[in-house]
Write a protein that holds these residues in place. Structure first.
Motif, PDB file in Angstrom:
ATOM      1  N   ARG A 109      58.947   3.779  29.621  1.00  0.00           N
ATOM      2  CA  ARG A 109      58.073   3.010  28.723  1.00  0.00           C
ATOM      3  C   ARG A 109      57.003   2.250  29.499  1.00  0.00           C
ATOM      4  O   ARG A 109      55.821   2.284  29.137  1.00  0.00           O
ATOM      5  CB  ARG A 109      58.884   2.024  27.872  1.00  0.00           C
ATOM      6  N   ASP A 110      57.403   1.565  30.581  1.00  0.00           N
ATOM      7  CA  ASP A 110      56.444   0.743  31.336  1.00  0.00           C
ATOM      8  C   ASP A 110      55.314   1.596  31.906  1.00  0.00           C
ATOM      9  O   ASP A 110      54.153   1.194  31.897  1.00  0.00           O
ATOM     10  CB  ASP A 110      57.145  -0.027  32.468  1.00  0.00           C
ATOM     11  N   GLU A 111      55.674   2.799  32.389  1.00  0.00           N
ATOM     12  CA  GLU A 111      54.644   3.678  32.960  1.00  0.00           C
ATOM     13  C   GLU A 111      53.671   4.141  31.868  1.00  0.00           C
ATOM     14  O   GLU A 111      52.458   4.154  32.073  1.00  0.00           O
ATOM     15  CB  GLU A 111      55.292   4.891  33.639  1.00  0.00           C
ATOM     16  N   LYS A 162      41.132  -0.148  28.807  1.00  0.00           N
ATOM     17  CA  LYS A 162      40.266  -0.987  29.664  1.00  0.00           C
ATOM     18  C   LYS A 162      38.966  -0.282  30.026  1.00  0.00           C
ATOM     19  O   LYS A 162      37.938  -0.905  30.189  1.00  0.00           O
ATOM     20  CB  LYS A 162      41.032  -1.334  30.950  1.00  0.00           C
ATOM     21  N   LEU A 198      47.051   1.117  28.783  1.00  0.00           N
ATOM     22  CA  LEU A 198      46.216  -0.059  29.101  1.00  0.00           C
ATOM     23  C   LEU A 198      45.011   0.346  29.949  1.00  0.00           C
ATOM     24  O   LEU A 198      43.900  -0.148  29.740  1.00  0.00           O
ATOM     25  CB  LEU A 198      47.044  -1.126  29.822  1.00  0.00           C
ATOM     26  N   ALA A 199      45.218   1.256  30.895  1.00  0.00           N
ATOM     27  CA  ALA A 199      44.112   1.715  31.754  1.00  0.00           C
ATOM     28  C   ALA A 199      43.053   2.424  30.911  1.00  0.00           C
ATOM     29  O   ALA A 199      41.851   2.233  31.107  1.00  0.00           O
ATOM     30  CB  ALA A 199      44.636   2.645  32.837  1.00  0.00           C
ATOM     31  N   VAL A 223      52.957   2.560  29.110  1.00  0.00           N
ATOM     32  CA  VAL A 223      52.144   1.373  28.772  1.00  0.00           C
ATOM     33  C   VAL A 223      50.996   1.221  29.768  1.00  0.00           C
ATOM     34  O   VAL A 223      49.844   0.981  29.382  1.00  0.00           O
ATOM     35  CB  VAL A 223      53.018   0.092  28.738  1.00  0.00           C
ATOM     36  N   ARG A 224      51.276   1.418  31.060  1.00  0.00           N
ATOM     37  CA  ARG A 224      50.221   1.290  32.091  1.00  0.00           C
ATOM     38  C   ARG A 224      49.085   2.282  31.856  1.00  0.00           C
ATOM     39  O   ARG A 224      47.914   1.941  31.965  1.00  0.00           O
ATOM     40  CB  ARG A 224      50.814   1.491  33.495  1.00  0.00           C
ATOM     41  N   HIS A 225      49.430   3.519  31.522  1.00  0.00           N
ATOM     42  CA  HIS A 225      48.403   4.545  31.272  1.00  0.00           C
ATOM     43  C   HIS A 225      47.560   4.178  30.054  1.00  0.00           C
ATOM     44  O   HIS A 225      46.341   4.361  30.056  1.00  0.00           O
ATOM     45  CB  HIS A 225      49.045   5.921  31.079  1.00  0.00           C
ATOM     46  N   VAL A 231      55.300  11.789  32.674  1.00  0.00           N
ATOM     47  CA  VAL A 231      56.150  10.590  32.624  1.00  0.00           C
ATOM     48  C   VAL A 231      57.543  10.977  32.116  1.00  0.00           C
ATOM     49  O   VAL A 231      57.699  11.318  30.942  1.00  0.00           O
ATOM     50  CB  VAL A 231      55.540   9.522  31.675  1.00  0.00           C
TER      51      VAL A 231
END
Length: 196
Positions: A181-183, A193, A189-190, A185-187, A171
């Protein structure tokens, strides 16, 4: 998940201090002067949440933060650069070994300096993640300090030197400006989950 809803939990100086209450753990590793605290502060959108020091080596324990009561953000001691005694370095190394051996990490975040090839310590850390099968992402920090023409070649060097498989994300990140930052955050959250 609200990344701004975060609280400091504990500075663990030994394995007995690791939290008993099991939540997914996102562990941040990187050399002492790579801007780890700045990356964490940008992720949490908080100015001075993780301490940013003039002198590298401010993080001396395994620091646990709780994000929105859903996961632990784990700030590991920086490696390599800090001017501390050999005895203290040995203590850090033992603490890190104990932490990694405990098998608690759900996602590793390895922070490297986008401007330079990875250090031997960066390579050692990447190898640990690869050999243990622990999922991780590499954050190439300080992208705002690079010329446009350096972005792709430097990223290729990082990927090659760390011997990363295609499946491992890198990243590009700027703690200063918020790029990446958004990328990240996605990792995170995944990874959270996926946990039962």
């Amino acid at each position: 998940m609200n990344f701004q809803n975060v609280e400091f939990l504990i500075s663990a100086a030994a394995p007995k201090d690791f939290p008993k209450n099991r939540l997914p753990e996102i562990a941040f590793a990187g050399k002492s002067n790579v801007g780890k605290s700045s990356v964490i502060n940008r992720l949490l959108q908080r100015k001075n949440f993780a301490r940013v020091g003039d002198k590298p080596g401010k993080t001396v324990h395994v620091n646990y933060f709780v994000i929105d009561k859903q996961c632990y953000l784990v700030d590991l001691p920086g490696y390599g650069f800090a001017k501390v005694s050999q005895k203290e370095k040995d203590r850090w190394a033992k603490l890190m070994e104990d932490y990694f051996a405990a098998g608690r990490i759900d996602l590793g975040v390895l922070i490297v300096d986008y401007r330079h090839p990875p250090t031997n310590n960066d390579i050692t850390m990447a190898n640990w993640f690869l050999e243990s099968g622990c999922p991780f992402v590499v954050v190439a920090n300080k992208m705002d300090k690079l010329k446009k023409s350096e972005l792709v070649p430097n990223l290729e060097t990082i990927r090659a030197d760390l011997n990363l498989p295609e499946t491992c994300p890198v990243v590009p990140f700027s703690a200063e400006k918020g790029d990446g930052r958004d990328e990240l955050v996605r990792h995170i959250l995944a990874a959270v989950k996926e946990q039962p």
